[in-house]
Design a protein around this motif. Structure first.
Motif, mmCIF file in Angstrom:
data_model
loop_
_atom_site.group_PDB
_atom_site.id
_atom_site.type_symbol
_atom_site.label_atom_id
_atom_site.label_comp_id
_atom_site.label_asym_id
_atom_site.label_seq_id
_atom_site.Cartn_x
_atom_site.Cartn_y
_atom_site.Cartn_z
ATOM 1 N N VAL A 20 26.200 44.857 38.884
ATOM 2 C CA VAL A 20 26.946 43.664 38.483
ATOM 3 C C VAL A 20 25.975 42.516 38.256
ATOM 4 O O VAL A 20 24.882 42.486 38.819
ATOM 5 N N GLY A 21 26.379 41.572 37.420
ATOM 6 C CA GLY A 21 25.576 40.385 37.160
ATOM 7 C C GLY A 21 26.499 39.230 36.815
ATOM 8 O O GLY A 21 27.677 39.430 36.494
ATOM 9 N N TYR A 30 29.412 40.344 34.549
ATOM 10 C CA TYR A 30 29.060 41.591 33.864
ATOM 11 C C TYR A 30 29.133 42.731 34.863
ATOM 12 O O TYR A 30 28.593 42.630 35.968
ATOM 13 N N ILE A 31 29.797 43.815 34.465
ATOM 14 C CA ILE A 31 29.886 45.004 35.312
ATOM 15 C C ILE A 31 29.506 46.214 34.474
ATOM 16 O O ILE A 31 30.090 46.453 33.414
ATOM 17 N N LYS A 32 28.519 46.987 34.968
ATOM 18 C CA LYS A 32 28.124 48.231 34.313
ATOM 19 C C LYS A 32 28.851 49.360 35.025
ATOM 20 O O LYS A 32 28.554 49.688 36.174
ATOM 21 N N PHE A 33 29.854 49.897 34.337
ATOM 22 C CA PHE A 33 30.644 50.993 34.889
ATOM 23 C C PHE A 33 29.909 52.312 34.740
ATOM 24 O O PHE A 33 29.111 52.492 33.822
ATOM 25 N N PHE A 47 32.800 32.173 42.828
ATOM 26 C CA PHE A 47 33.179 32.738 44.131
ATOM 27 C C PHE A 47 33.704 34.164 44.000
ATOM 28 O O PHE A 47 33.621 34.945 44.950
ATOM 29 N N ARG A 48 34.229 34.522 42.828
ATOM 30 C CA ARG A 48 34.680 35.914 42.635
ATOM 31 C C ARG A 48 33.474 36.850 42.565
ATOM 32 O O ARG A 48 33.511 37.963 43.092
ATOM 33 N N PHE A 49 32.404 36.412 41.897
ATOM 34 C CA PHE A 49 31.186 37.224 41.849
ATOM 35 C C PHE A 49 30.604 37.370 43.253
ATOM 36 O O PHE A 49 30.247 38.470 43.683
ATOM 37 N N GLN A 50 30.517 36.268 43.993
ATOM 38 C CA GLN A 50 29.986 36.313 45.354
ATOM 39 C C GLN A 50 30.863 37.198 46.247
ATOM 40 O O GLN A 50 30.355 37.939 47.087
ATOM 41 N N GLY A 51 32.174 37.104 46.056
ATOM 42 C CA GLY A 51 33.094 37.944 46.819
ATOM 43 C C GLY A 51 32.894 39.416 46.532
ATOM 44 O O GLY A 51 32.951 40.252 47.436
ATOM 45 N N LEU A 52 32.658 39.733 45.266
ATOM 46 C CA LEU A 52 32.420 41.128 44.886
ATOM 47 C C LEU A 52 31.151 41.647 45.546
ATOM 48 O O LEU A 52 31.130 42.753 46.098
ATOM 49 N N LEU A 53 30.094 40.844 45.519
ATOM 50 C CA LEU A 53 28.838 41.262 46.145
ATOM 51 C C LEU A 53 28.996 41.455 47.654
ATOM 52 O O LEU A 53 28.403 42.368 48.235
ATOM 53 N N ALA A 54 29.785 40.612 48.292
ATOM 54 C CA ALA A 54 29.935 40.645 49.752
ATOM 55 C C ALA A 54 30.973 41.655 50.232
ATOM 56 O O ALA A 54 30.968 42.024 51.411
ATOM 57 N N ALA A 55 31.843 42.102 49.347
ATOM 58 C CA ALA A 55 32.949 42.977 49.756
ATOM 59 C C ALA A 55 32.440 44.320 50.276
ATOM 60 O O ALA A 55 31.609 44.957 49.639
ATOM 61 N N PRO A 56 32.955 44.768 51.424
ATOM 62 C CA PRO A 56 32.557 46.085 51.924
ATOM 63 C C PRO A 56 33.097 47.209 51.038
ATOM 64 O O PRO A 56 32.492 48.265 50.944
#
Length: 81
Positions: A20-21, A30-33, A47-56
């Motif tokens: 992701v970027g 950006y998401i590379k599937f 905050f959605r990008f940060q949430g994605l990075l932090a999500a377990p």
């Protein structure tokens, strides 16, 4: 037509996607599937990008907070320098 800016992609541990970027200036996620084109999601808050990075559970976070919530299109980023 403008060329997409270079975006630093961060590898992630997820079943659906591999990296992701985020472009702060344009608020684009950006998401590379896996086995699919890279997607660009427009007008995504940082905050959605940060949430994605932090999500377990990144796949679950994507499904709840990103998928279907933002306009998306397949893109190609310039190769990393």
């Amino acid at each position: 037509m403008t060329t997409p800016m270079a975006v630093k992609m961060t590898p992630v541990d997820a079943k659906l996607f591999e990296s992701v970027g985020y472009a702060n200036a344009k608020r684009q996620l950006y998401i590379k599937f896996r086995g699919a084109p890279m997607m660009c999601f427009d007008d995504v808050p940082g905050f959605r990008f940060q949430g994605l990075l932090a999500a377990p559970r990144k796949d679950a976070y994507y499904g709840t907070y990103i998928k279907g919530q933002f306009l998306a299109q397949a893109v190609q980023l310039p190769p990393a320098a």
